[in-house]
Scaffold this active site. Structure first.
Site, PDB file in Angstrom:
ATOM      1  CB  ALA A   1      -0.941   0.062   1.324  1.00  0.00           C
TER       2      ALA A   1
ATOM      3  N   GLY B   1      -0.540   5.032   0.602  1.00  0.00           N
ATOM      4  CA  GLY B   1      -1.967   5.151   0.243  1.00  0.00           C
ATOM      5  C   GLY B   1      -2.433   5.949  -1.105  1.00  0.00           C
TER       6      GLY B   1
ATOM      7  CB  CYS C   1       6.358   2.863 -11.486  1.00  0.00           C
ATOM      8  SG  CYS C   1       7.393   2.634  -9.952  1.00  0.00           S
TER       9      CYS C   1
END
Length: 282
Positions: free
Chosen positions: A95, A98, A216
């Site tokens: 996570a 967030g 990414c």
């Protein structure tokens, strides 16, 4: 050559509208009233691109009120690819602070349960502050390793997101120093970790549920090759059409075909975004 040039250009600032509190037009008006020069993103229905601010973003009324989260359009696609629904149980297995967790909650209308796992306590503290500011109340947080035991009672989920640790070679324009600290060995080590995490994620998906894998980076060893390996190991999963949950995005014809097959690489110069890989499995 295009990618090298892209990585040496200052990235634009993109904001994700928090639709739990405000619509994009109202956010745009508020930003403009406070002296920001901005335009509506043509890539996502949530994005606002800020070209100039009269004051730091954190000083803006709209920031304090939780009307937006700073996030690149490419990252917004990841949670959208999950297509979570109100009332579902959703996992975010890495996570971080967030960004994607909060977007999942917004897409669910703040109804259901999000189980967020993050190993670094400092990031957990920022995650908690972010969801508080955004007015999100459905996130349960487990501070620990996603490969280890999770919170008691955490069973299967309808959707599992793994935004995996990666080499970050798709976001070098934001982390310019990183280009001097990466090696081929890093990619090899990370791909093994990604495989282990993806298998862990698969254990948490209910029958008929969705597993989304993202990074990414642009490296096949961390992206397509990980998914190909996974599908060879986990015969109960198949690639699922990405083009439907991302139908708002102006894909090139080539990328539209790739998305319909379930795996997508966003090449940064093509859209002016960060580099992102997304795979959706069912």
């Amino acid at each position: 050559c295009q990618l090298l040039e892209h990585n040496n250009v200052r990235p634009r600032v993109a904001l994700r509208t928090n639709l739990l509190k405000v619509d994009r037009e109202e956010l745009f008006r508020s930003l403009t009233d406070e002296g920001c020069r901005c335009t509506l993103s043509c890539l996502t229905p949530w994005g606002v691109w800020v070209e100039e601010t009269g004051k730091p973003l954190r000083k803006l009324h709209s920031y304090r009120e939780g009307w937006f989260y700073v996030q690149d359009d490419a990252s917004m696609l990841v949670s959208a690819a999950c297509a979570p629904e109100a009332g579902q149980v959703v996992y975010d297995l890495a996570a971080g602070v967030g960004g994607k967790t909060s977007h999942l909650a917004e897409l669910m209308g703040n109804q259901g349960i999000i189980r967020a796992v993050e190993i670094l306590p400092k990031k957990v503290e920022i995650l908690k502050e972010n969801i508080r500011r955004l007015g999100i109340t459905i996130v349960d947080i487990w501070t620990g390793d996603a490969l280890g035991p999770l919170a008691p009672g955490w069973g299967e989920g309808d959707v599992v997101l793994l935004d995996a640790p990666c080499s970050g070679l798709g976001v070098l324009r934001r982390r310019s120093d990183a280009r001097w600290r990466k090696s081929e060995k890093d990619i090899t080590v990370l791909s093994e970790l990604q495989k282990r995490l993806l298998k862990r994620g698969a254990q948490l998906v209910r029958p008929g549920g969705v597993l989304v894998y993202s990074t990414c980076t642009l490296e096949p060893e961390e992206n397509e090759e990980v998914i190909d390996w996974f599908l060879g190991e986990e015969t109960g999963f198949v690639l699922d059409d990405l083009s439907q949950p991302l139908r708002f995005f102006p894909f090139s014809p080539e990328d539209a075909k790739a998305a319909s097959r379930g795996m997508l690489v966003l090449f940064p110069p093509r859209y002016g975004t960060d580099g992102m890989f997304i795979a959706r499995l069912r």
